[in-house]
Write a protein that holds these residues in place. Structure first.
Motif, PDB file in Angstrom:
ATOM      1  N   VAL A  52      41.238  42.999  47.754  1.00 26.51           N
ATOM      2  CA  VAL A  52      41.648  42.193  48.906  1.00 26.51           C
ATOM      3  C   VAL A  52      42.956  42.761  49.428  1.00 26.51           C
ATOM      4  N   LYS A  53      43.241  42.442  50.675  1.00 23.47           N
ATOM      5  CA  LYS A  53      44.400  43.057  51.305  1.00 23.47           C
ATOM      6  C   LYS A  53      45.655  42.185  51.304  1.00 23.47           C
ATOM      7  N   SER A  54      45.477  40.855  51.225  1.00 22.39           N
ATOM      8  CA  SER A  54      46.644  39.995  51.363  1.00 22.39           C
ATOM      9  C   SER A  54      47.534  40.052  50.129  1.00 22.39           C
ATOM     10  N   PRO A  55      48.816  40.251  50.327  1.00 20.71           N
ATOM     11  CA  PRO A  55      49.716  40.282  49.170  1.00 20.71           C
ATOM     12  C   PRO A  55      49.895  38.904  48.536  1.00 20.71           C
ATOM     13  N   LYS A  56      49.520  37.826  49.247  1.00 24.12           N
ATOM     14  CA  LYS A  56      49.758  36.481  48.721  1.00 24.12           C
ATOM     15  C   LYS A  56      48.706  36.089  47.689  1.00 24.12           C
ATOM     16  N   TRP A  57      47.479  36.521  47.933  1.00 25.90           N
ATOM     17  CA  TRP A  57      46.394  36.067  47.073  1.00 25.90           C
ATOM     18  C   TRP A  57      46.567  36.551  45.644  1.00 25.90           C
ATOM     19  N   ARG A  58      46.189  35.662  44.724  1.00 23.02           N
ATOM     20  CA  ARG A  58      46.126  35.985  43.288  1.00 23.02           C
ATOM     21  C   ARG A  58      47.506  36.205  42.676  1.00 23.02           C
ATOM     22  N   VAL A  59      48.583  35.883  43.380  1.00 13.65           N
ATOM     23  CA  VAL A  59      49.900  36.186  42.832  1.00 13.65           C
ATOM     24  C   VAL A  59      50.137  35.408  41.535  1.00 13.65           C
ATOM     25  N   GLY A  60      49.631  34.183  41.462  1.00  4.48           N
ATOM     26  CA  GLY A  60      49.798  33.393  40.243  1.00  4.48           C
ATOM     27  C   GLY A  60      49.020  33.969  39.081  1.00  4.48           C
ATOM     28  N   GLU A  61      47.784  34.319  39.339  1.00  4.89           N
ATOM     29  CA  GLU A  61      46.965  34.894  38.277  1.00  4.89           C
ATOM     30  C   GLU A  61      47.541  36.226  37.819  1.00  4.89           C
ATOM     31  N   GLU A  62      47.948  37.043  38.770  1.00  5.03           N
ATOM     32  CA  GLU A  62      48.503  38.344  38.408  1.00  5.03           C
ATOM     33  C   GLU A  62      49.750  38.174  37.542  1.00  5.03           C
ATOM     34  N   SER A  63      50.613  37.282  37.974  1.00  8.97           N
ATOM     35  CA  SER A  63      51.857  37.070  37.243  1.00  8.97           C
ATOM     36  C   SER A  63      51.592  36.559  35.825  1.00  8.97           C
ATOM     37  N   ALA A  64      50.676  35.613  35.715  1.00 11.52           N
ATOM     38  CA  ALA A  64      50.376  35.044  34.394  1.00 11.52           C
ATOM     39  C   ALA A  64      49.685  36.078  33.503  1.00 11.52           C
ATOM     40  N   LEU A  65      48.736  36.833  34.058  1.00 10.25           N
ATOM     41  CA  LEU A  65      48.052  37.828  33.225  1.00 10.25           C
ATOM     42  C   LEU A  65      48.995  38.960  32.828  1.00 10.25           C
ATOM     43  N   ARG A  66      49.882  39.346  33.754  1.00  9.16           N
ATOM     44  CA  ARG A  66      50.880  40.355  33.376  1.00  9.16           C
ATOM     45  C   ARG A  66      51.799  39.819  32.276  1.00  9.16           C
ATOM     46  N   ALA A  67      52.126  38.521  32.342  1.00  7.68           N
ATOM     47  CA  ALA A  67      52.950  37.912  31.285  1.00  7.68           C
ATOM     48  C   ALA A  67      52.223  37.964  29.944  1.00  7.68           C
ATOM     49  N   LEU A  68      50.899  37.763  29.979  1.00  7.01           N
ATOM     50  CA  LEU A  68      50.132  37.883  28.732  1.00  7.01           C
ATOM     51  C   LEU A  68      50.164  39.314  28.216  1.00  7.01           C
ATOM     52  N   GLY A  69      50.139  40.282  29.131  1.00  8.26           N
ATOM     53  CA  GLY A  69      50.286  41.677  28.723  1.00  8.26           C
ATOM     54  C   GLY A  69      51.642  41.940  28.078  1.00  8.26           C
ATOM     55  N   GLU A  70      52.684  41.343  28.665  1.00 11.32           N
ATOM     56  CA  GLU A  70      54.027  41.482  28.074  1.00 11.32           C
ATOM     57  C   GLU A  70      54.099  40.797  26.708  1.00 11.32           C
ATOM     58  N   HIS A  71      53.459  39.631  26.633  1.00  5.46           N
ATOM     59  CA  HIS A  71      53.426  38.915  25.350  1.00  5.46           C
ATOM     60  C   HIS A  71      52.726  39.773  24.293  1.00  5.46           C
ATOM     61  N   HIS A  72      51.678  40.467  24.682  1.00  6.26           N
ATOM     62  CA  HIS A  72      50.996  41.378  23.761  1.00  6.26           C
ATOM     63  C   HIS A  72      51.941  42.496  23.316  1.00  6.26           C
ATOM     64  N   ALA A  73      52.651  43.084  24.277  1.00  8.01           N
ATOM     65  CA  ALA A  73      53.573  44.177  23.939  1.00  8.01           C
ATOM     66  C   ALA A  73      54.675  43.688  22.990  1.00  8.01           C
ATOM     67  N   ALA A  74      55.107  42.435  23.179  1.00 10.16           N
ATOM     68  CA  ALA A  74      56.219  41.911  22.373  1.00 10.16           C
ATOM     69  C   ALA A  74      55.770  41.432  21.001  1.00 10.16           C
ATOM     70  N   THR A  75      54.572  40.881  20.903  1.00 10.88           N
ATOM     71  CA  THR A  75      54.161  40.210  19.665  1.00 10.88           C
ATOM     72  C   THR A  75      52.932  40.819  19.007  1.00 10.88           C
ATOM     73  N   GLY A  76      52.183  41.632  19.732  1.00 14.54           N
ATOM     74  CA  GLY A  76      50.942  42.167  19.179  1.00 14.54           C
ATOM     75  C   GLY A  76      49.750  41.242  19.373  1.00 14.54           C
ATOM     76  N   GLN A  77      50.003  39.998  19.777  1.00 12.51           N
ATOM     77  CA  GLN A  77      48.891  39.069  20.025  1.00 12.51           C
ATOM     78  C   GLN A  77      48.140  39.477  21.291  1.00 12.51           C
ATOM     79  N   GLY A  78      46.827  39.283  21.291  1.00 13.37           N
ATOM     80  CA  GLY A  78      46.057  39.499  22.515  1.00 13.37           C
ATOM     81  C   GLY A  78      45.821  40.962  22.809  1.00 13.37           C
ATOM     82  N   ALA A  79      46.003  41.340  24.063  1.00  8.32           N
ATOM     83  CA  ALA A  79      45.620  42.674  24.508  1.00  8.32           C
ATOM     84  C   ALA A  79      46.447  43.076  25.729  1.00  8.32           C
TER      85      ALA A  79
END
Lengths: 204, 204
Positions: free
Chosen positions: A59-86
């Motif tokens: 999709v082209k709009s920068p507004k869409w999915r910003v919440g999901e992207e931010s939360a999923l990226r946070a889960l990625g960071e949580h994985h990097a910090a703790t090893g949990q998840g992926a």
């Protein structure tokens, strides 16, 4: 509420264990809400299972999915910090695909979409991730920007155990035919019908 | 793909800004997949907006939702560690509600469900959270364990800006009538039809 019962045992020569581990091709289509949202909800399970996740956002709009992207990226960071998840990787067409060196703003959308699909093919061939969200990917298929037959063949023949979820309205019949799980989201009632506009936290 | 256009401007005396901030009552119903999954996907946006989240899970199986619970709890931990997002609270009926001192395994389900609803009422009255997922809550309503009229009146009259998503099949007509956003998930194709059982990372 899944009951864990199957309607029939298929005659495919596989054990239940093999079938249970079969990679899934899912399609979320229809005009209702929740197609992408449910795909990102599925990504939570994949994350917890330790499957590397990638999102291709067509999709082209920068507004869409910003919440999901931010939360999923946070889960990625949580994985990097703790090893949990992926780990979590997120590609956006609207900003120019992140693997391309030059900016995308002078390019046409069809070429951008085709480049996104070419990258998905490379990633599938390399088995780079375990869970793919191809968000709003039905539109470039519908508009002829990517070849439907090529998409279906590539997804059906993908190697290993890579799960793929495609979202968007008007899924191609060939894609629906090839998918293991197809859900249609129908609109029963939407706040925009009552004159309410989208709001942060709900729509993005 | 929301276009941000409304079909008509309502004659409710509110400004667009006020309407935009109106709290949402959403219902995800139908026999298809994705009802709860889309609710948890919505929770990702709420989390990113900084809204405290609570989940009341009205199912008994300890296996269900384990991926979503784990990922959302991780987002709560990420919030505690970094300040990003919002706190996450998760209550499960199947293990005995966490605010009750005594274990739930000798209690009947109807009493457990009624206690869950009583806690939701207290939390709504206290405006304790901003985003509520009442997962599979249509079933205790259907089975008469909680009073439908009481649920609808409480949700409609809830104070402040608390968003509520109710999931489950067979949503009561009164609840659908009261809701702002209703999506029906229909099954087009499901892998269990082909004899495949649920698998980790996809079903839980």
């Amino acid at each position: 509420m899944p009951q864990g019962k199957v309607e029939r045992v298929p005659d495919d020569g596989l054990t239940t264990r093999q079938r249970r581990r079969s990679p899934l091709l899912a399609v979320h289509t229809g005009i209702g809400k929740g197609k992408s949202t449910a795909a990102f909800g599925m990504a939570l399970r994949a994350w917890n299972t330790g499957w590397p996740i990638v999102v291709f956002q067509f999709v082209k709009s920068p507004k869409w999915r910003v919440g999901e992207e931010s939360a999923l990226r946070a889960l990625g960071e949580h994985h990097a910090a703790t090893g949990q998840g992926a780990p979590v990787t997120w590609h956006k067409m609207g900003e120019g695909w992140s693997w391309l060196a030059r900016p995308g703003d002078e390019r046409d959308h069809a070429a951008e979409a085709a480049e996104g699909w070419a990258q998905i093919k490379r990633d599938l061939a390399a088995q780079r991730y375990r869970f793919y969200v191809l968000d709003e990917f039905t539109y470039p298929m519908k508009w002829g920007w990517v070849d439907v037959a090529d998409v279906v063949k590539t997804l059906v023949d993908r190697p290993g155990t890579q799960h793929v979820v495609v979202t968007g309205r008007d899924a191609a019949p060939e894609l629906v035919e090839a998918a293991d799980l197809v859900t249609e989201m129908s609109k029963v009632k939407h706040p925009m019908d009552a004159g309410r506009k989208g709001q942060q936290g709900i729509e993005w």
